[in-house]
Design an enzyme around this catalytic site. Structure first.
Site, PDB file in Angstrom:
ATOM      1  N   GLU A 159      -2.294  17.854  30.542  1.00 39.80           N
ATOM      2  CA  GLU A 159      -3.404  16.927  30.781  1.00 39.80           C
ATOM      3  C   GLU A 159      -2.984  15.596  30.169  1.00 39.80           C
ATOM      4  OE1 GLU A 159      -6.669  18.461  28.592  1.00 39.80           O
ATOM      5  OE2 GLU A 159      -6.729  20.371  29.642  1.00 39.80           O
ATOM      6  N   ASP A 175     -13.624  12.984  21.425  1.00 40.79           N
ATOM      7  CA  ASP A 175     -12.332  13.155  20.776  1.00 40.79           C
ATOM      8  C   ASP A 175     -12.413  12.970  19.273  1.00 40.79           C
ATOM      9  OD1 ASP A 175     -10.774  13.579  23.159  1.00 40.79           O
ATOM     10  OD2 ASP A 175     -11.169  11.490  23.637  1.00 40.79           O
TER      11      ASP A 175
END
Length: 271
Positions: A53, A64
């Site tokens: 990815e 994140d």
């Protein structure tokens, strides 16, 4: 154009046929530089990752953790553009022949144009997109263009997702389902909880699509633990940390290659 998503499907099926989980690596584009990011993606695939990815860095990466945010900041300060993300996919796919997806928040695609983004990603050899913040009920336009260009649409499910919601998400998605094993942001964890196993079980009850688990795996032992119950093990922060901690870019790339080899043993139960 359907060859792109087919490669992803075939890769996941091949891992299953070997009686193991697939290893999926995450690395942000443009980190530490565009060329350095391409080298890192290729190293992860050469080292033993089945799929990569490629992250499209965002200035407000709500999902994140601090490690990936740090890398994203470096990439954005370097002037990363969507064209650089496409180049990363194109060159790494051409060099390795392995499936590469883009992981991105919705806003950059929306601004760039859905048709333009999907056409360019398919042309670059990309296998699809992971869209962590695109609600399924708002995804029709994206899916129409992704289907037209033979791209997988990977949605994220979380332990908080109710069963009927899981069914709705898995019915709309393709390629694989990204099961976020821990609530909150991504990052390495000492142990990967039983929460993940329960989420995989509930998700599998709604679909035949492979269920891959991300958020928290950083070593071969943890990879082996998740591989017992998941179709794929997704590792991101641990790869980025190897690069951040390395004394120079070349050492960072070698660190990525070594970690991929270690994790590849883990998903094969050889940890």
């Amino acid at each position: 154009m359907s060859g792109n998503v087919q490669l992803l499907n075939d890769t996941l099926a091949a891992a299953k046929a070997e009686g193991r989980a697939a290893l999926i690596a995450y690395l942000p584009a443009g980190f530490p530089t565009v060329d350095g990011g391409i080298a890192a993606v290729e190293a992860a695939l050469d080292g033993g990752a089945d799929v990569v990815e490629v992250g499209l860095p965002h200035s407000d990466p709500v999902l994140d953790g601090p490690v990936i945010q740090t890398a994203d900041d470096i990439a954005l300060r370097g002037g990363l553009k969507i064209a650089d993300v496409m180049r990363t996919v194109r060159e790494a796919h051409a060099a390795t022949g392995k499936p590469i997806l883009v992981m991105t928040y919705w806003n950059p695609i929306d601004r760039y144009g859905v048709e333009r983004f999907t056409a360019e990603l398919a042309e670059a050899g990309g296998a699809g997109c992971i869209l962590p913040d695109l609600p399924v009920q708002e995804s029709a336009l994206w899916r129409e263009h992704a289907d037209k260009h033979g791209l997988a649409t990977v949605f994220v499910v979380a332990p908080s997702s109710k069963d009927e919601r899981l069914a709705e998400i898995t019915a709309a998605g393709s390629g694989f389902v990204y099961a976020a094993s821990l609530m909150g942001v991504t990052g390495t964890r000492e142990t990967v909880g039983a929460q993940a196993e329960d989420l995989v079980r509930r998700t599998r009850a709604t679909t035949d699509t492979p269920v891959c688990v991300g958020l928290g795996v950083s070593n071969a032992a943890q990879a082996a633990e998740v591989a017992r119950f998941a179709d794929g093990v997704i590792v991101g922060s641990a790869f980025v940390k190897r690069m951040l901690d390395a004394p120079d870019a070349a050492s960072g790339v070698e660190g990525v290659r070594a970690l991929a080899a270690d994790l590849a043993k883990g998903v094969r139960g050889q940890a």
